[in-house]
Design an enzyme around this catalytic site. Structure first.
Site, PDB file in Angstrom:
ATOM      1  N   HIS A 159       0.810  -1.221   0.000  1.00  0.00           N
ATOM      2  CA  HIS A 159       0.000   0.000   0.000  1.00  0.00           C
ATOM      3  C   HIS A 159       0.842   1.269   0.000  1.00  0.00           C
ATOM      4  CE1 HIS A 159       0.787   0.070   4.376  1.00  0.00           C
ATOM      5  NE2 HIS A 159       0.346   1.314   4.373  1.00  0.00           N
ATOM      6  N   ASP A 160       2.043   1.236   0.576  1.00  0.00           N
ATOM      7  CA  ASP A 160       2.886   2.437   0.653  1.00  0.00           C
ATOM      8  C   ASP A 160       4.030   2.430  -0.351  1.00  0.00           C
ATOM      9  OD1 ASP A 160       1.657   4.077   2.489  1.00  0.00           O
ATOM     10  OD2 ASP A 160       2.815   3.400   4.211  1.00  0.00           O
ATOM     11  N   LYS A 197       5.865   5.537  -1.718  1.00  0.00           N
ATOM     12  CA  LYS A 197       6.844   6.326  -0.965  1.00  0.00           C
ATOM     13  C   LYS A 197       8.253   6.196  -1.539  1.00  0.00           C
ATOM     14  CE  LYS A 197       4.293   6.637   3.367  1.00  0.00           C
ATOM     15  NZ  LYS A 197       4.237   6.329   4.812  1.00  0.00           N
ATOM     16  N   HIS A 225       1.826   9.992  -2.435  1.00  0.00           N
ATOM     17  CA  HIS A 225       2.313   8.611  -2.539  1.00  0.00           C
ATOM     18  C   HIS A 225       1.249   7.590  -2.950  1.00  0.00           C
ATOM     19  CE1 HIS A 225       0.945   8.064   1.712  1.00  0.00           C
ATOM     20  NE2 HIS A 225       0.859   6.792   1.369  1.00  0.00           N
ATOM     21  N   HIS A 237      -6.063   4.088   0.011  1.00  0.00           N
ATOM     22  CA  HIS A 237      -5.986   3.755   1.439  1.00  0.00           C
ATOM     23  C   HIS A 237      -5.989   4.990   2.343  1.00  0.00           C
ATOM     24  CE1 HIS A 237      -1.666   4.207   0.366  1.00  0.00           C
ATOM     25  NE2 HIS A 237      -1.502   4.589   1.623  1.00  0.00           N
ATOM     26  N   HIS A 238      -5.921   6.190   1.762  1.00  0.00           N
ATOM     27  CA  HIS A 238      -6.052   7.417   2.561  1.00  0.00           C
ATOM     28  C   HIS A 238      -7.364   8.156   2.287  1.00  0.00           C
ATOM     29  CE1 HIS A 238      -2.375   7.639   4.882  1.00  0.00           C
ATOM     30  NE2 HIS A 238      -1.678   7.274   3.815  1.00  0.00           N
ATOM     31  N   ASP A 270      -3.782   0.565   8.788  1.00  0.00           N
ATOM     32  CA  ASP A 270      -2.701   1.527   8.552  1.00  0.00           C
ATOM     33  C   ASP A 270      -2.646   2.558   9.685  1.00  0.00           C
ATOM     34  OD1 ASP A 270      -0.715   3.010   7.277  1.00  0.00           O
ATOM     35  OD2 ASP A 270      -2.148   4.111   6.045  1.00  0.00           O
TER      36      ASP A 270
END
Length: 348
Positions: free
Chosen positions: A209-210, A213, A238, A262-263, A291
């Site tokens: 998911h990240d 970055k 990101h 996801h944000h 998260d």
């Protein structure tokens, strides 16, 4: 050591060897068990099991290993029932070892099986409360084995391995965070009754998911302090970057929504697309909650880890604004289950 710290420490462990020291120290403090060992095999193995021990002489570990194999990992003894010096199972007894009491707990996770042994050099009867402590520790060990197994399986996917290893070299903290989010997401997914294929998809997507970055400048990503508004605007890119990095890889279509969204927030105040409510898919909402939980319970340069009760308040406060209410309630049930050992062992 409080259970919230212990649980987090075990899940953050990168190996069973590391976790055995944490587990042994905790059991010594809580129930006075000074020696433990763990024997594990995989279905494909036909050699002797892998052995891990805490505060135990090699000769004692070897004796117990032979006994465990002969007794087929004590599978005929229910978890929590002690094996004593005067007991015999199919002609096997503790007379072959230097211990007077052993409490075996079965391990069976994916293709891995074995036994966790709590060893005493005198006659010992654990109370129901102490047995519950042991069962919760065994649960944490099961979960760590699941996490390690998942890492092995994930790294077999060559298309993801290169990206993920690049992220590991850039920022090991983010990699550990991703593994934790995958773990917490799978706990919540299991609680919801997701099927095995959905759980695998959920864990893979949470792990990646990240990945966006990778493109965030180091001086922002690893800044030892709070971000300025401009720096935070860069960080907010990101999810969309991660989507772009993955979208052309094979067989990633189903995980792209989680990487990109996801944000997002239930109230529509998230990013990058401002989705709200049911526009946000269920698996995305699961990863978003996991998260946030790991971020709040992890130590950062600019603040210490939050106490689990403070995290609970934060989650409840943000129900139906940032998080899905049903998922928060289910996740808090999971945390309560994980924290049961602390209440029992400390009398809080």
């Amino acid at each position: 050591m409080h259970n919230s710290v212990f649980f987090k420490s075990v899940i953050n462990s990168n190996s069973i060897f590391d976790s055995m020291g944490l587990l042994g120290h905790f059991l010594n403090e809580t129930i006075g068990c000074e020696q433990i060992c763990l024997f594990l095999m995989e279905d494909s193995q036909r050699q002797e099991p892998a052995a891990y021990s805490y505060n135990m002489l090699q000769v004692d570990t070897g004796q117990l290993q032979q006994l465990a194999v002969k007794a087929e990992f004590f599978e005929r003894i229910p978890d929590g029932r002690p094996l004593r010096l005067d007991d015999t199972i199919d002609g096997i007894s503790l007379a072959e070892t230097s211990f007077h009491t052993i409490y075996p707990f079965h391990i069976k996770r994916n293709a891995t099986y074995g036994t966790l042994l709590l060893c005493f050099q005198s006659q010992r009867s654990l109370t129901p409360e102490e047995l519950q402590i042991c069962r919760m520790n065994k649960l944490h060990m099961d979960q760590l084995i699941d996490k390690i197994y998942f890492r092995k399986q994930f790294l077999k996917e060559q298309s993801y391995e290169s990206l993920f290893n690049t992220l590991r070299m850039k920022d090991s903290f983010t990699v550990d965070h991703c593994y934790n989010v995958a773990f917490y997401s799978s706990l919540l997914g299991e609680k919801l009754g997701l099927c095995p294929s959905e759980l695998e998809l959920l864990k893979l997507a949470a792990l990646l998911h990240d990945i966006g970055k990778l493109a965030i400048p180091d001086h922002i990503l690893m800044k030892p302090g709070r971000l300025t508004d401009d720096e935070f605007d860069v960080i907010r890119q990101h999810p969309a970057i991660g989507y772009q990095l993955l979208k052309d890889l094979p067989e990633v279509k189903d995980i792209l929504p989680i990487v990109r969204w996801h944000h997002e927030r239930i109230d529509g105040g998230g990013y990058p697309d401002g989705l709200k409510g049911d526009e946000i898919p269920l698996l995305v909402r699961i990863v978003s909650l996991a998260d946030a939980f790991d971020a709040m319970t992890s130590t950062r340069v600019y603040r210490s880890t939050l106490h689990v009760e403070e995290v609970r308040k934060q989650l409840i406060t943000n129900v139906n604004t940032q998080f899905d209410e049903q998922l928060v309630m289910l996740f808090l049930e999971i945390i309560d289950e994980q924290m049961t050992m602390r209440t029992i062992s400390t009398g809080e």
